[in-house]
Design an enzyme around this catalytic site. Structure first.
Site, PDB file in Angstrom:
ATOM      1  N   MET A   1       1.140  -1.033  -0.538  1.00 23.05           N
ATOM      2  CA  MET A   1       0.395   0.148   0.257  1.00 23.05           C
ATOM      3  C   MET A   1       1.477   1.470   0.344  1.00 23.05           C
ATOM      4  O   MET A   1       1.375   1.288  -1.150  1.00 23.05           O
ATOM      5  CB  MET A   1      -1.213   0.093   1.255  1.00 23.05           C
ATOM      6  CG  MET A   1      -2.224  -1.197   1.755  1.00 23.05           C
ATOM      7  SD  MET A   1      -3.828  -0.830   0.472  1.00 23.05           S
ATOM      8  CE  MET A   1      -4.464  -0.416   2.058  1.00 23.05           C
ATOM      9  N   CYS A   2       1.211   2.175   1.251  1.00 24.87           N
ATOM     10  CA  CYS A   2       1.421   3.321   1.466  1.00 24.87           C
ATOM     11  C   CYS A   2       0.619   4.286   0.690  1.00 24.87           C
ATOM     12  O   CYS A   2       0.093   4.020  -0.172  1.00 24.87           O
ATOM     13  CB  CYS A   2       2.902   3.565   0.505  1.00 24.87           C
ATOM     14  SG  CYS A   2       3.995   2.561   1.060  1.00 24.87           S
ATOM     15  N   GLY A   3       0.585   5.551   1.288  1.00 20.98           N
ATOM     16  CA  GLY A   3      -0.412   6.465   0.463  1.00 20.98           C
ATOM     17  C   GLY A   3       0.852   7.308   0.163  1.00 20.98           C
ATOM     18  O   GLY A   3       1.544   8.154   1.747  1.00 20.98           O
TER      19      GLY A   3
END
Lengths: 297, 228
Positions: free
Chosen positions: A1-3
């Site tokens: 993921m990571c944003g």
């Protein structure tokens, strides 16, 4: 993921709100990455001197008296603005000299960024904790990028958090994972670049630095990532006057952009931008795979 | 008509209300305000409800839909209508990646453009996109119909099994085992019906080309090894 989030202001009137808007954008993506968070803010630049953002594991030992020590060693006034375990060291010399003097005075310091305008704040923990700790909602600036990390390629540490800065006023955040980062790191080391971590994203940041040093503009440097970096990526890059976005040709990692007459915004998801002023009238689109987008002041 | 404002109420209030509606209730039209890109708006509907969402939604809007009629007056994030079984979803704006992925039935209409992997692994769903679609759309599609009024990106229908793909514009490239096929009268009739149901009556079925599986990858054959 990571944003990932990014905000590039065209309207100077919005500059006092930059930190607040960017902080809210990052916090909205907390569940994309709870390991660590960071924000790079490009301020207006103060008096033509350079500034260096440093981090210390022992701020109570490293920061007191640092301004006096550096003013003496550099023979010019140096200011140290402490924000929790980070501090911004500024003075009328170039960034490399500031960095060298600070490293000599306090060997335990870790360097987050250097340049005329950039400041980077990053730590392990949730975005809300990180932005509150450094008072980022109060930060003014022209543009900035942020990242909330779900660690996959290297350790959960302060230095492993994004943004990564490998050149003056440059930084990069990344969602994805690179498969040729070890080879590329070796090539970049041969070109004289240095690395702080085993992180794949630091290699991407250094790649951009190397291309800019070779004389490419930001767009050309970003084009190069499509040829030379292998793996999945959405990159958002900041330079002193610029803001760029590129996604790999497969475009596994999500991205949404919005543009109005007042700003350009980037988010891994639309919800990061849902509360920006005037978003209802913005042009909102998904950046195409393998296509470079960039803006410069 | 229940109105649920997601700026004031949690998402669970909406999805809980949609799932809890008693059989035979007349109050079956829901209005949703301020979705603000939230994930999983109106998922898991299993009865003939009508839901109008005013704004942009995040991931998986209308996922697993059964009999529901959902209209998104905005754009949708990744996975809109993922694994829907029946009913209708209409997105007035654009849709992000893997719209209608693994869908088993029903109709998904995207009035704007769709992104990459539209209809990936579709298993019976009908998807009509008024604009363009991105790369790797209908990858491993098994059943159903994908209709595109605009252009298709690279590797359309890669490793396709049995779905029918109708594209009116250009196709950047066809994926492994996907070929152009003859448009026979039964396909024109099928397409006319889909276009009508999707509100795309300004175009004629004759303007489309049909693509589908060459069926060469069904069983392992050493001559095709490079295509697997």
């Amino acid at each position: 993921m990571c944003g990932i989030v990014g905000l590039f202001l065209k309207d100077k009137g919005m500059e006092p709100q930059l930190g607040a808007l960017l902080s809210d954008m990052l916090v909205s993506l907390t569940d994309r990455g709870p390991d660590s968070a960071g924000i790079a803010i490009y301020g207006a630049g103060e008096g033509g001197g350079a500034k260096v953002t440093v981090q210390s594991a022992r701020p109570e030992v490293d920061f007191p008296g640092l301004d006096d020590a550096l003013s003496v060693s550099l023979r010019t006034p140096v200011t140290v603005t402490v924000k929790a375990n980070h501090a911004v060291v500024a003075g009328g010399v170039d960034g490399a000299a500031l960095k060298a003097a600070a490293a000599a005075a306090r060997p335990g310091l870790r360097f987050m960024s250097e340049g005329q305008a950039i400041e980077i704040y990053k730590e392990v923990g949730l975005p809300r904790t990180v932005v509150d700790r450094f008072g980022l909602a109060g930060a003014a600036g022209t543009h900035g990028i942020g990242h909330t990390r779900m660690a996959t390629e290297s350790a959960v540490t302060t230095m492993g958090a994004h943004p990564f800065s490998t050149g003056p006023d440059q930084c990069l955040v990344h969602n994805g994972s690179l498969s040729n980062h070890n080879n590329m790191r070796r090539e970049l080391i041969r070109k004289g670049l240095t690395f702080e971590t085993e992180n794949d994203t630091e290699v991407a940041a250094a790649y951009i630095s190397a291309r800019l040093a070779e004389g490419c503009n930001l767009g050309e440097a970003l084009e190069g990532t499509l040829q030379d970096l292998d793996g999945f990526f959405t990159f958002v890059v900041g330079t002193r006057h610029g803001f760029g976005v590129v996604r790999d040709p497969i475009a596994c990692k999500p991205a949404v952009m919005a543009e109005t007459g007042r700003y350009v915004a980037f988010g891994s998801e639309y919800r990061a931008m849902a509360r920006l002023p005037g978003i209802a009238e913005a042009r909102v689109w998904e950046p195409e795979p393998a296509r470079v987008y960039f803006w410069e002041h | 008509m229940p109105v649920i404002d997601l700026a004031r109420e949690p998402l669970r209030a909406l999805n809980g209300a949609l799932h809890a509606l008693p059989e035979g209730s007349n109050d079956t039209h829901f209005e949703v305000l301020n979705p603000q890109g939230l994930h999983a708006v109106a998922v898991g509907i299993d009865r003939p409800l009508t839901v109008t969402v005013n704004g942009n939604v995040g991931y998986y809007c209308g996922g697993m839909n059964q009999d529901g009629v959902i209209t998104v007056k905005g754009s949708a994030g990744p996975g809109v209508g993922e694994n829907m079984m029946s009913g209708t979803i209409v997105v007035k704006g654009d849709a992000s990646q893997y719209a209608g992925a693994t869908g088993r039935g029903g109709l998904l209409v995207i009035e704007g453009n769709a992104s990459s992997r539209c209809g990936i692994s579709m298993k019976g769903i009908d998807i009509v996109v008024h604009g363009d679609i991105g790369h790797m759309s209908a990858f491993m599609a098994q059943s159903g119909n994908l209709v595109v009024l605009g252009d298709a990106g690279e590797a359309l229908g890669d490793s396709i099994y049995e779905a029918r793909l109708f594209v009116r514009g250009s196709v950047k490239s066809l994926g492994a085992d996907c070929i152009e096929k003859e448009m026979r009268p039964e396909h024109l009739a099928l397409l006319a019906g889909l276009l009508e149901r999707a509100g795309a009556t300004h175009v004629r079925p004759e303007e489309f080309r049909r693509y589908g599986s060459a069926r060469k990858l069904y069983n392992f054959h050493i001559d095709n090894v490079d295509a697997y």
